[in-house]
Write a protein that holds these residues in place. Structure first.
Motif, PDB file in Angstrom:
ATOM      1  N   VAL A  74     -19.634   7.726  37.990  1.00 52.42           N
ATOM      2  CA  VAL A  74     -20.096   8.741  37.042  1.00 52.42           C
ATOM      3  C   VAL A  74     -19.146   8.775  35.857  1.00 52.42           C
ATOM      4  O   VAL A  74     -17.918   8.808  36.027  1.00 52.42           O
ATOM      5  CB  VAL A  74     -20.173  10.130  37.701  1.00 52.42           C
ATOM      6  N   GLY A  75     -19.701   8.752  34.663  1.00 52.11           N
ATOM      7  CA  GLY A  75     -18.914   8.863  33.444  1.00 52.11           C
ATOM      8  C   GLY A  75     -19.301  10.091  32.655  1.00 52.11           C
ATOM      9  O   GLY A  75     -20.487  10.419  32.540  1.00 52.11           O
ATOM     10  N   ASN A  76     -18.301  10.781  32.102  1.00 53.47           N
ATOM     11  CA  ASN A  76     -18.540  11.991  31.299  1.00 53.47           C
ATOM     12  C   ASN A  76     -17.992  11.779  29.895  1.00 53.47           C
ATOM     13  O   ASN A  76     -16.878  12.219  29.573  1.00 53.47           O
ATOM     14  CB  ASN A  76     -17.874  13.210  31.952  1.00 53.47           C
ATOM     15  N   PRO A  77     -18.726  11.079  29.043  1.00 53.59           N
ATOM     16  CA  PRO A  77     -18.233  10.843  27.677  1.00 53.59           C
ATOM     17  C   PRO A  77     -18.163  12.138  26.889  1.00 53.59           C
ATOM     18  O   PRO A  77     -19.040  13.001  26.992  1.00 53.59           O
ATOM     19  CB  PRO A  77     -19.270   9.887  27.086  1.00 53.59           C
TER      20      PRO A  77
ATOM     21  N   ARG B  77      -9.424   7.629  33.833  1.00 50.07           N
ATOM     22  CA  ARG B  77      -9.521   8.437  35.045  1.00 50.07           C
ATOM     23  C   ARG B  77     -10.018   9.857  34.751  1.00 50.07           C
ATOM     24  O   ARG B  77     -10.602  10.516  35.619  1.00 50.07           O
ATOM     25  CB  ARG B  77      -8.159   8.493  35.740  1.00 50.07           C
ATOM     26  N   ARG B  78      -9.782  10.324  33.532  1.00 48.80           N
ATOM     27  CA  ARG B  78     -10.236  11.672  33.174  1.00 48.80           C
ATOM     28  C   ARG B  78     -11.755  11.720  32.994  1.00 48.80           C
ATOM     29  O   ARG B  78     -12.375  12.760  33.245  1.00 48.80           O
ATOM     30  CB  ARG B  78      -9.531  12.125  31.896  1.00 48.80           C
ATOM     31  N   VAL B  79     -12.363  10.602  32.578  1.00 46.85           N
ATOM     32  CA  VAL B  79     -13.800  10.628  32.280  1.00 46.85           C
ATOM     33  C   VAL B  79     -14.637   9.828  33.268  1.00 46.85           C
ATOM     34  O   VAL B  79     -15.870   9.910  33.245  1.00 46.85           O
ATOM     35  CB  VAL B  79     -14.065  10.118  30.851  1.00 46.85           C
ATOM     36  N   VAL B  80     -14.012   9.032  34.139  1.00 41.82           N
ATOM     37  CA  VAL B  80     -14.766   8.202  35.078  1.00 41.82           C
ATOM     38  C   VAL B  80     -14.339   8.544  36.499  1.00 41.82           C
ATOM     39  O   VAL B  80     -13.139   8.578  36.811  1.00 41.82           O
ATOM     40  CB  VAL B  80     -14.546   6.693  34.813  1.00 41.82           C
ATOM     41  N   SER B  81     -15.317   8.796  37.355  1.00 45.83           N
ATOM     42  CA  SER B  81     -15.041   9.066  38.767  1.00 45.83           C
ATOM     43  C   SER B  81     -15.912   8.176  39.636  1.00 45.83           C
ATOM     44  O   SER B  81     -17.010   7.777  39.236  1.00 45.83           O
ATOM     45  CB  SER B  81     -15.305  10.539  39.102  1.00 45.83           C
ATOM     46  N   VAL B  82     -15.393   7.871  40.844  1.00 46.92           N
ATOM     47  CA  VAL B  82     -16.119   7.052  41.811  1.00 46.92           C
ATOM     48  C   VAL B  82     -16.301   7.881  43.076  1.00 46.92           C
ATOM     49  O   VAL B  82     -15.338   8.472  43.594  1.00 46.92           O
ATOM     50  CB  VAL B  82     -15.363   5.753  42.124  1.00 46.92           C
ATOM     51  N   GLN B  83     -17.523   7.944  43.584  1.00 42.38           N
ATOM     52  CA  GLN B  83     -17.843   8.782  44.739  1.00 42.38           C
ATOM     53  C   GLN B  83     -18.611   7.969  45.775  1.00 42.38           C
ATOM     54  O   GLN B  83     -19.339   7.029  45.435  1.00 42.38           O
ATOM     55  CB  GLN B  83     -18.687   9.988  44.308  1.00 42.38           C
ATOM     56  N   ASP B  84     -18.458   8.341  47.059  1.00 41.83           N
ATOM     57  CA  ASP B  84     -19.273   7.704  48.086  1.00 41.83           C
ATOM     58  C   ASP B  84     -20.614   8.413  48.176  1.00 41.83           C
ATOM     59  O   ASP B  84     -20.910   9.322  47.380  1.00 41.83           O
ATOM     60  CB  ASP B  84     -18.536   7.690  49.433  1.00 41.83           C
ATOM     61  N   THR B  85     -21.437   8.039  49.154  1.00 39.25           N
ATOM     62  CA  THR B  85     -22.788   8.608  49.242  1.00 39.25           C
ATOM     63  C   THR B  85     -22.785  10.097  49.562  1.00 39.25           C
ATOM     64  O   THR B  85     -23.771  10.793  49.313  1.00 39.25           O
ATOM     65  CB  THR B  85     -23.596   7.858  50.314  1.00 39.25           C
ATOM     66  N   ALA B  86     -21.659  10.592  50.099  1.00 38.22           N
ATOM     67  CA  ALA B  86     -21.562  12.027  50.397  1.00 38.22           C
ATOM     68  C   ALA B  86     -20.951  12.820  49.257  1.00 38.22           C
ATOM     69  O   ALA B  86     -20.812  14.048  49.344  1.00 38.22           O
ATOM     70  CB  ALA B  86     -20.737  12.236  51.679  1.00 38.22           C
TER      71      ALA B  86
ATOM     72  N   PRO C  65     -17.200  -3.355  38.829  1.00 37.88           N
ATOM     73  CA  PRO C  65     -17.759  -2.394  37.874  1.00 37.88           C
ATOM     74  C   PRO C  65     -16.787  -2.204  36.713  1.00 37.88           C
ATOM     75  O   PRO C  65     -15.562  -2.299  36.875  1.00 37.88           O
ATOM     76  CB  PRO C  65     -17.890  -1.105  38.707  1.00 37.88           C
ATOM     77  N   ARG C  66     -17.329  -1.912  35.524  1.00 35.37           N
ATOM     78  CA  ARG C  66     -16.494  -1.807  34.333  1.00 35.37           C
ATOM     79  C   ARG C  66     -16.893  -0.584  33.514  1.00 35.37           C
ATOM     80  O   ARG C  66     -18.063  -0.207  33.466  1.00 35.37           O
ATOM     81  CB  ARG C  66     -16.619  -3.075  33.469  1.00 35.37           C
ATOM     82  N   ALA C  67     -15.885  -0.008  32.867  1.00 33.42           N
ATOM     83  CA  ALA C  67     -16.103   1.111  31.942  1.00 33.42           C
ATOM     84  C   ALA C  67     -15.753   0.623  30.535  1.00 33.42           C
ATOM     85  O   ALA C  67     -14.637   0.155  30.299  1.00 33.42           O
ATOM     86  CB  ALA C  67     -15.244   2.304  32.323  1.00 33.42           C
ATOM     87  N   ARG C  68     -16.716   0.705  29.624  1.00 30.86           N
ATOM     88  CA  ARG C  68     -16.511   0.197  28.265  1.00 30.86           C
ATOM     89  C   ARG C  68     -16.352   1.351  27.282  1.00 30.86           C
ATOM     90  O   ARG C  68     -17.158   2.287  27.249  1.00 30.86           O
ATOM     91  CB  ARG C  68     -17.686  -0.682  27.841  1.00 30.86           C
TER      92      ARG C  68
ATOM     93  N   ASN D 107     -18.386  12.423  23.686  1.00 31.09           N
ATOM     94  CA  ASN D 107     -19.161  12.399  22.448  1.00 31.09           C
ATOM     95  C   ASN D 107     -20.661  12.507  22.694  1.00 31.09           C
ATOM     96  O   ASN D 107     -21.455  12.267  21.795  1.00 31.09           O
ATOM     97  CB  ASN D 107     -18.856  11.119  21.663  1.00 31.09           C
ATOM     98  N   ARG D 108     -21.096  12.831  23.913  1.00 34.41           N
ATOM     99  CA  ARG D 108     -22.525  12.977  24.198  1.00 34.41           C
ATOM    100  C   ARG D 108     -22.692  13.997  25.314  1.00 34.41           C
ATOM    101  O   ARG D 108     -21.863  14.121  26.207  1.00 34.41           O
ATOM    102  CB  ARG D 108     -23.149  11.635  24.579  1.00 34.41           C
ATOM    103  N   PRO D 109     -23.781  14.746  25.296  1.00 36.90           N
ATOM    104  CA  PRO D 109     -23.946  15.836  26.258  1.00 36.90           C
ATOM    105  C   PRO D 109     -24.296  15.362  27.665  1.00 36.90           C
ATOM    106  O   PRO D 109     -24.011  16.058  28.632  1.00 36.90           O
ATOM    107  CB  PRO D 109     -25.095  16.663  25.659  1.00 36.90           C
ATOM    108  N   ASP D 110     -24.933  14.202  27.804  1.00 39.77           N
ATOM    109  CA  ASP D 110     -25.349  13.738  29.116  1.00 39.77           C
ATOM    110  C   ASP D 110     -24.246  12.935  29.791  1.00 39.77           C
ATOM    111  O   ASP D 110     -23.226  12.620  29.186  1.00 39.77           O
ATOM    112  CB  ASP D 110     -26.610  12.875  29.001  1.00 39.77           C
ATOM    113  N   THR D 111     -24.432  12.641  31.040  1.00 40.71           N
ATOM    114  CA  THR D 111     -23.482  11.829  31.786  1.00 40.71           C
ATOM    115  C   THR D 111     -24.055  10.434  32.007  1.00 40.71           C
ATOM    116  O   THR D 111     -25.275  10.230  31.976  1.00 40.71           O
ATOM    117  CB  THR D 111     -23.167  12.471  33.153  1.00 40.71           C
ATOM    118  N   LEU D 112     -23.144   9.470  32.205  1.00 40.95           N
ATOM    119  CA  LEU D 112     -23.543   8.109  32.543  1.00 40.95           C
ATOM    120  C   LEU D 112     -23.364   7.915  34.042  1.00 40.95           C
ATOM    121  O   LEU D 112     -22.405   8.445  34.641  1.00 40.95           O
ATOM    122  CB  LEU D 112     -22.682   7.098  31.782  1.00 40.95           C
ATOM    123  N   GLN D 113     -24.259   7.153  34.650  1.00 42.44           N
ATOM    124  CA  GLN D 113     -24.172   6.969  36.092  1.00 42.44           C
ATOM    125  C   GLN D 113     -24.768   5.625  36.501  1.00 42.44           C
ATOM    126  O   GLN D 113     -25.810   5.221  35.983  1.00 42.44           O
ATOM    127  CB  GLN D 113     -24.913   8.098  36.807  1.00 42.44           C
ATOM    128  N   VAL D 114     -24.069   4.920  37.387  1.00 40.47           N
ATOM    129  CA  VAL D 114     -24.616   3.717  38.014  1.00 40.47           C
ATOM    130  C   VAL D 114     -24.327   3.798  39.508  1.00 40.47           C
ATOM    131  O   VAL D 114     -23.297   4.334  39.937  1.00 40.47           O
ATOM    132  CB  VAL D 114     -24.014   2.415  37.429  1.00 40.47           C
TER     133      VAL D 114
END
Length: 626
Positions: free
Chosen positions: A449-452, A409-418, A395-398, A454-461
């Motif tokens: 999960v990404g929290n940019p 690390r401040r804007v991107v986090s990785v979580q398990d199913t729980a 996985p990549r963060a652009r 410059n935009r109000p919504d979050t990114l998620q894959v």
């Protein structure tokens, strides 16, 4: 009352007269259009049959012809403008041809009488069509002679796409007679001696040629000037001299069509964004060759001081722009020195200058990188909404501008199913795209999960790692098919192919220099898979492992120049294209299984084709101007 009735009758008569005049004018206009380009009556089944020549004067194969007119009769009404575009007469006829139409026949008058002792070849290319728009599937050709016999030389071949191997229809093929040994010349010949076009299957055939040798070029002549121009897809011949005679078999090696970019990328402008950041905008997408970055230098032209370069990067949405991030610069002229090959276009052509000049800005550098996307975006998901990720993929963060790992690390986090945090570490090449090396939890599923800012919504894959039980392998073999052409006297024959299973067993050592590479391309993957490339083993075999279920195609090529990239060759000075081969059909990958491609990849070569000859096309008087 009577006066009003008379006025009404008079008005009606005038209205009827106007309708008659309008109808007559429309009828005349339609008649004129039909006379200019006759149209058959409508109705009945749709016409799918291309036009053909039913009669000609002079007739096909006629000899001792005199005069200056040529009459052609067709089996149906044809598009008259298409005939002018599709018609080629060899030898070249100086001056204007006059066309006189009579229904399905046309008489073409030459500006001067036919030449003595000359074979004339008349060809209609696949641009020729009937009035319904049905075009020829292959060119129509016939010949006549003003002497006692017609030239009998033939030369045939096939044009395919250099990258996919697909047959190329409607490609112009130009033949230049070689009256002496090929040598360098000042300019490309003004026009070819002969011209034809490929059919639907990519094959072409010259007939009625003078029995000599030819330099044969294939190209998509987009501007119809009958000469190769920059950026037009073209193919060099597999041999610089190809003989034509009455017994000539087709050339066994295909012409490989590709866009040959000989134009260097040009800097359009340098945009100074701040005292630490400058954008260089080029006229086409660029590539930064990062292995050369230690050789890049930035000089303040006034103080003659060297300014430290902190990074060179690009943005995915602006591939023609190269960003330079530096230490603080003064608002003075600067020179960026780029080593040869450090900055090229996507085909590997270096920039036209090695010194890029600009004036730095005095504005403070306020740029802060912002998260743009989380990759890859799954093309399909399972019932829980997780997309599959092959083992080699990360996985990549652009980001739009370079950032360090702290920002990621401040804007991107990785979580398990729980929802618990999953550890990961980062790697990056230029700071704009960071690969996430995840310590996969049991079950192999994570949510990124990404929290940019410059935009109000979050990114998620959501991605899941494919287990080894879901992966397979594909393997195959690359064979060298050495096809020998032997010339004896005035005739040329194609001998039976000689096969070489490895570099060490080939008979022609000169033509077997270099290394063979094989490329794998996903054609119908169930999960995102990037193309791969690897060298062919010493035993002529290859194997691609850890492949998800799907279908894959293969391409092998002979890397003569050692740059790990297929080279389409060069027209002038001549260099043949690197030989290539393609899998006939995709091969399926199955979990926990090794599949073998149905047939070896056969790289066909001409044994007497020197791979580094720097010869050119026939000696010819260059045109006064291009």
């Amino acid at each position: 009352m009577r006066d009003e009735s008379v006025r009404d009758v008079t008005a009606r008569r005038m209205w009827v007269q106007r309708l008659v005049l309008v109808g007559t004018a429309l009828g005349i206009a339609v008649l004129m259009v039909r006379c200019a380009n006759p149209v058959p009556p409508s109705g009945g089944p749709r016409d799918r049959t291309p036009p053909r020549i039913t009669a000609s004067d002079p007739a096909q194969g006629a000899v001792n012809v005199s005069g200056r007119t040529l009459r052609l009769a067709f089996n149906e009404y044809v598009n008259r403008s298409s005939l002018r575009e599709a018609l080629t007469i060899t030898p070249f006829v100086p001056g204007e041809l006059a066309f006189s139409w009579d229904a399905r026949e046309v008489t073409i008058t030459f500006p001067e009488p036919f030449r003595d002792s000359t074979t004339y070849i008349v060809e209609l290319s696949t641009d020729f069509s009937d009035v319904q728009g049905v075009s020829l599937e292959s060119p129509l050709t016939f010949a006549f002679a003003t002497g006692a016999k017609i030239n009998s030389g033939t030369l045939a071949g096939r044009v395919v796409d250099g990258y996919s191997g697909a047959p190329q229809a409607g490609v112009d093929v130009l033949a230049y007679a070689q009256t002496s040994a090929p040598a360098a010349m000042a300019a490309w010949p003004e026009r070819p001696d002969y011209q034809t076009q490929t059919g639907e299957d990519g094959t072409f055939r010259f007939e009625y040629l003078r029995e000599t040798t030819y330099y044969v070029v294939a190209l998509r002549d987009n501007n119809r000037n009958r000469r190769p121009d920059p950026l037009e897809p073209m193919a060099v011949p597999p041999r610089v001299q190809l003989p034509a005679d009455s017994t000539q078999p087709p050339v066994p090696v295909p012409w490989l069509l590709a866009r040959v970019d000989t134009l260097a990328p040009t800097l359009q402008r340098a945009r100074a964004e701040s005292r630490a950041r400058t954008a260089f905008v080029f006229n086409e997408p660029m590539q930064v060759h990062r292995a050369t970055l230690d050789e890049w230098t930035l000089i303040d032209s006034i103080a003659q001081d060297t300014v430290a370069i902190r990074g060179v990067y690009q943005q995915a949405e602006a591939p023609a722009t190269v960003w330079l991030h530096t230490a603080r610069m003064q608002a003075t002229p600067h020179v960026l020195r780029v080593p040869r090959g450090g900055l090229t276009d996507t085909l590997g052509t270096p920039i036209d200058r090695e010194r890029l000049r600009f004036t730095a800005s005095a504005a403070p550098d306020t740029v802060r990188g912002a998260l743009q996307a989380l990759l890859p975006e799954p093309t399909s998901t399972d019932t829980l909404g997780y997309g599959a990720l092959p083992p080699r993929a990360r996985p990549r963060a652009r980001f739009d501008h370079p950032v360090d790992s702290t920002v990621v690390r401040r804007v991107v986090s990785v979580q398990d199913t729980a929802g618990a945090a999953v550890p990961y570490h980062l790697t990056t090449v230029d700071g704009t795209e960071h690969a996430l090396h995840i310590q996969w939890p049991p079950g192999g599923r994570v949510r990124i999960v990404g929290n940019p800012r410059n935009r109000p919504d979050t990114l998620q894959v959501r991605v899941r790692r494919l287990p080894a039980s879901a992966l397979g392998a594909l393997e195959g073999r690359v064979m060298v098919v050495d096809t020998t052409w032997t010339t004896s006297g005035d005739s040329t024959t194609a001998a039976a192919p000689r096969r070489a299973d490895s570099l060490n067993t080939a008979s022609d050592k000169r033509s077997l220099r270099g290394r063979r590479w094989v490329q794998m391309e996903p054609t119908r993957p169930q999960v995102p898979v990037r193309p791969r490339m690897q060298p062919v083993g010493s035993d002529s075999t290859f194997r691609f492992e850890q492949l998800p279920e799907g279908e894959f195609s293969f391409r092998a090529f002979w890397d003569v120049d050692g740059n790990k990239r297929w080279n389409p060759g060069r027209l002038a000075p001549y260099r043949p294209a690197e030989a290539a081969a393609w899998s006939a059909q995709p091969t399926a990958s199955r979990p926990r299984w090794t599949n073998v491609i149905s047939a070896p990849l056969r790289i066909v070569t001409l044994s007497s084709s020197a791979l580094y000859d720097t010869v050119y096309v026939p000696q010819r008087t260059p045109p006064a101007h291009r």
